[in-house]
Structures are given as C-alpha cells and as structure tokens.
Write a protein that holds these residues in place. Structure first.
Motif, short mmCIF file in Angstrom:
data_model
loop_
_atom_site.label_atom_id
_atom_site.label_comp_id
_atom_site.label_asym_id
_atom_site.label_seq_id
_atom_site.Cartn_x
_atom_site.Cartn_y
_atom_site.Cartn_z
N ALA A 41 -0.74 -9.60 -6.03
CA ALA A 41 0.01 -10.87 -6.24
C ALA A 41 -0.08 -11.27 -7.56
O ALA A 41 0.88 -11.64 -8.51
CB ALA A 41 -0.36 -11.99 -5.42
N GLU A 42 -1.21 -11.02 -8.13
CA GLU A 42 -1.67 -11.33 -9.38
C GLU A 42 -0.83 -10.57 -10.55
O GLU A 42 -0.39 -11.16 -11.61
CB GLU A 42 -3.26 -11.53 -9.78
N ILE A 43 -0.99 -9.50 -10.26
CA ILE A 43 -0.22 -8.46 -11.02
C ILE A 43 1.23 -8.57 -11.02
O ILE A 43 2.05 -8.18 -12.04
CB ILE A 43 -0.82 -6.91 -10.87
N GLY A 44 1.81 -8.44 -9.88
CA GLY A 44 3.18 -8.70 -9.46
C GLY A 44 3.76 -7.20 -9.35
O GLY A 44 4.82 -7.15 -9.18
N VAL A 45 2.86 -6.35 -8.85
CA VAL A 45 3.26 -4.84 -8.42
C VAL A 45 2.65 -4.48 -7.05
O VAL A 45 1.50 -4.87 -7.09
CB VAL A 45 3.46 -3.86 -9.56
N ALA A 46 3.11 -3.56 -6.46
CA ALA A 46 2.41 -2.94 -5.31
C ALA A 46 1.54 -1.89 -5.72
O ALA A 46 1.95 -1.10 -6.79
CB ALA A 46 3.14 -2.32 -4.36
N LEU A 47 0.20 -2.13 -5.68
CA LEU A 47 -0.59 -1.01 -6.19
C LEU A 47 -0.94 0.15 -5.00
O LEU A 47 -1.31 1.20 -5.47
CB LEU A 47 -2.20 -1.48 -6.31
N PHE A 48 -0.53 0.00 -4.06
CA PHE A 48 -0.76 1.01 -3.03
C PHE A 48 0.55 1.19 -1.89
O PHE A 48 1.11 0.28 -1.76
CB PHE A 48 -2.01 0.52 -1.92
N GLN A 49 0.54 2.42 -1.62
CA GLN A 49 1.36 2.52 -0.38
C GLN A 49 0.73 2.81 0.83
O GLN A 49 -0.11 3.30 1.03
CB GLN A 49 2.34 3.86 -0.58
N ARG A 50 1.24 2.08 1.74
CA ARG A 50 0.37 1.81 3.11
C ARG A 50 1.00 2.47 4.18
O ARG A 50 2.28 2.34 4.44
CB ARG A 50 0.44 0.41 3.49
N ASP A 51 0.24 3.33 4.99
CA ASP A 51 0.58 3.73 6.19
C ASP A 51 -0.29 3.78 7.33
O ASP A 51 -1.35 2.96 6.96
CB ASP A 51 1.27 5.06 6.25
N LYS A 53 -2.56 5.67 8.72
CA LYS A 53 -3.75 6.27 8.54
C LYS A 53 -4.64 6.05 7.14
O LYS A 53 -5.69 6.22 7.14
CB LYS A 53 -3.68 7.61 8.82
N ARG A 54 -3.77 5.92 5.97
CA ARG A 54 -4.41 5.88 4.77
C ARG A 54 -3.51 4.99 3.76
O ARG A 54 -2.42 4.71 3.93
CB ARG A 54 -4.52 7.16 3.95
N MET A 55 -4.27 4.75 2.93
CA MET A 55 -3.51 3.93 1.54
C MET A 55 -3.68 4.64 0.34
O MET A 55 -4.66 5.13 -0.13
CB MET A 55 -4.28 2.46 1.36
N THR A 56 -2.43 5.08 -0.26
CA THR A 56 -2.46 5.80 -1.28
C THR A 56 -1.71 5.10 -2.61
O THR A 56 -1.14 4.26 -2.23
CB THR A 56 -1.52 7.21 -1.21
N LEU A 57 -2.21 5.51 -3.82
CA LEU A 57 -1.93 4.66 -5.06
C LEU A 57 -0.57 5.07 -5.07
O LEU A 57 0.04 6.01 -5.26
CB LEU A 57 -2.77 5.15 -6.14
N THR A 58 0.21 3.78 -5.70
CA THR A 58 1.29 4.17 -6.30
C THR A 58 1.44 4.52 -7.74
O THR A 58 0.31 4.60 -8.15
CB THR A 58 2.30 2.52 -6.27
N ALA A 59 2.51 4.75 -8.40
CA ALA A 59 2.50 5.32 -9.74
C ALA A 59 1.68 4.19 -10.53
O ALA A 59 0.98 4.52 -11.35
CB ALA A 59 3.78 5.43 -10.17
N GLU A 60 2.20 3.15 -10.34
CA GLU A 60 1.62 1.62 -11.03
C GLU A 60 0.12 1.59 -10.76
O GLU A 60 -0.79 1.31 -11.50
CB GLU A 60 2.20 0.48 -10.79
N GLY A 61 -0.57 1.83 -9.58
CA GLY A 61 -1.64 1.68 -9.12
C GLY A 61 -2.57 2.92 -9.56
O GLY A 61 -3.72 2.59 -9.98
N GLN A 62 -2.00 4.12 -9.90
CA GLN A 62 -2.62 5.17 -10.55
C GLN A 62 -3.01 4.78 -12.13
O GLN A 62 -4.02 5.01 -12.50
CB GLN A 62 -1.86 6.33 -10.44
N THR A 63 -2.13 4.16 -12.57
CA THR A 63 -2.15 3.73 -14.14
C THR A 63 -3.13 2.54 -14.04
O THR A 63 -4.13 2.58 -14.96
CB THR A 63 -1.01 3.26 -14.53
N TYR A 64 -3.08 1.55 -13.04
CA TYR A 64 -4.18 0.55 -13.08
C TYR A 64 -5.59 0.84 -12.76
O TYR A 64 -6.62 0.55 -13.27
CB TYR A 64 -3.63 -0.36 -12.09
#
Length: 293
Positions: A41-51, A53-64
């Motif tokens: 919420a602070e950054i304003g983008v989703a950092l993870f894709q959620r399913d 079984k697991r949480m994987t980084l989005t492209a923005e999350g990988q950069t972060y």
C-alpha cells in the motif's frame, strides 16, 4: 517503510510462502501478511502474485528485492562498523564452486569455532557473477579467479588478496594419449560452466590459441564439477579444472590429466569494507593461504 518491513518482504520473497517466512522470522503468519500488505500500500504496486501454494514476485517485486537486499546489507554493515565490539552478525561470502569444495571446509570450520556469533551466508557462482554481486552489495566478499590483465574490473573497483594458487589440469578420457597441442585432442567437446567462469575462459583461450572456439570444439554446459568429471570419464568431452578438485573425484572413474597452467584465487572485497566479521575471515584465510603478496 522501515528495515523491519524490508526484512519481512525479503523473507517472503525467498521462501515464497507467508507461513515459511513467518517461521523463519519468528512471527505469526497474520503479522507477516499485514506487513506485506502495508508495504504494498505504501509503495502503490503489487510486489507478489498470490496463489494457493506460493507467493511469487512480480516484475516490480523483483526490482524492489534488489534494492531491499542492498539496503538491509548496508544497514548491517553500518551497524558492525560503528559498534565494532567483535566479529558478529552475518558475513555474506560468495565463492567459486571449486574453492568451496577443495579449500574452504577447514578454514570455515576454524572460523565458526573461533567466532560462533558470526553467521556465514555462503553462495556459489562463477567469477563474473560473483563480481557483479559484490559490486551490487548482495555479498560482502568473494573468492574469485581474475583473468590476466584484469579486464573484467575497472581500476580500484575491488580490493584483492591472493590466497590460493591452483594448478589447472586438462582432463582427458582414460587411455587418451598424451597431447602436446589442442589439435591432438580426440573428443571435440568441452564440458564447462556457463559463461562468466574464469576457468572456462582460460580453457577456451588455450584450446583455440585465442581464436574462435566454435570452429574447433563444441561446448557442453554443466552445473557441477561432478558432471564435468563424468562427461570426461565417459569419453564424450574433455574438461579443465583445478587439480585440487580432480583429486577429490578420482574414485568416480578413470581419467587422464595433464598440467596446463597455474591460476591464483583472490579474496575480493569492496574498497573500504572492513567489518570485524570480514577482518576475522580474511585473517583466517591468510592462515591457510599457499601464496603471499
């Protein structure tokens, strides 16, 4: 955003699970979930894709994550430097796989016994990737082999201490006649690590006389020295590796070996990096070094 939030984010990124990250951090899962939601919420983008079984980084999350690693590592370095009560905290050591296998077990055991308050975070990669990680502050120091002329490095980019001298040998299938020139080698494939490995670079230069390798030898990329040795013992490839590694694997099968050249291994660090944990690690390696300045 604070350091605690970054630490939670990094743990979830590495574990790909709220539950496992919570166990690793000693927190309850609901607290970890809340911190991740607050950070997003602070950054304003989703950092993870959620399913499920697991949480994987989005492209923005990988950069972060890249920035979070640098910030957290720098914060710990600063804490160790301004409060140098003695070696403590985490020391992130990168190394070539050959050095881990044949050189580090005894020094690491001595270091752990002498400085139990230091956690060694050990990772392996080829030299080029280790240099990149070192300059990006993902690791604190690295054991590397730098090609002659140091063309991979700019002036003053790294401090380097020579610690080990390796004899590189040409490994040939059992029964292969002794060779004087690369043209006499029967298998026309080289088993080697991915680009970035200094030993691969030196092997290519030696095999081709600094020409085009593709005109003479195919490359079979492998991920371990055991695979390299197995390909050679099977007769499909040749390989070039330190004798210290060959000696660890002779029981795996018959091969022939011939000495080629010597290559120095350096303990590399960023200029000015001087935490107590690193200073103690450098001293420990120097005690086992077989070369000196």
């Amino acid at each position: 955003m604070d350091l605690a939030a970054l630490a939670v984010f990094r743990a979830v990124a590495h574990e790909q699970s709220i539950t496992r990250a919570a166990e690793r951090l000693g927190r309850v899962p609901s607290n970890v979930t809340t911190r991740i939601q607050q950070l997003e919420a602070e950054i304003g983008v989703a950092l993870f894709q959620r399913d499920r079984k697991r949480m994987t980084l989005t492209a923005e999350g990988q950069t972060y994550l890249d920035y979070a690693d640098r910030i957290l590592n720098l914060a710990e370095e600063a804490q160790q430097v301004v409060n140098p009560s003695g070696p403590a905290g985490t020391l992130r050591v990168g190394s070539m796989e050959s050095t881990v296998a044949s050189r580090l077990p005894i020094p690491l055991a001595r270091y752990n016994k002498q400085w139990p308050e230091v956690t060694i975070d050990l990772s392996t990669a080829p030299t080029r990737q280790l240099i990149d990680a070192l300059l990006a502050r993902h690791i604190d120091c690295a054991l590397i082999a730098v090609p002659s002329g140091e063309w991979w490095l700019g002036p003053g980019e790294l401090d380097k201490l020579p610690v080990f001298r390796e004899e590189l040998v040409l490994l040939l299938p059992a029964g292969h006649p002794e060779i004087r020139h690369a043209d006499e080698i029967r298998p026309r494939a080289l088993a080697a690590f991915a680009p970035g490995c200094t030993y691969r670079l030196l092997a290519e230069e030696w095999l081709t006389g600094f020409g085009s390798l593709k005109a003479h030898f195919a490359i079979q990329e492998v991920r371990s020295y055991h695979a390299m040795f197995a390909c050679t013992a099977a007769g499909s490839c040749i390989s070039i590796m330190p004798r210290s590694v060959v000696d660890l694997m002779r029981h795996l099968g018959p091969v022939e070996d011939q000495p080629l050249m010597t290559v120095d291994t350096y303990l590399a660090s960023r200029p000015g990096f001087a935490t107590p944990a690193f200073a103690a690690f450098r001293d420990t390696l120097e005690a086992f070094a077989d070369i000196r300045d």
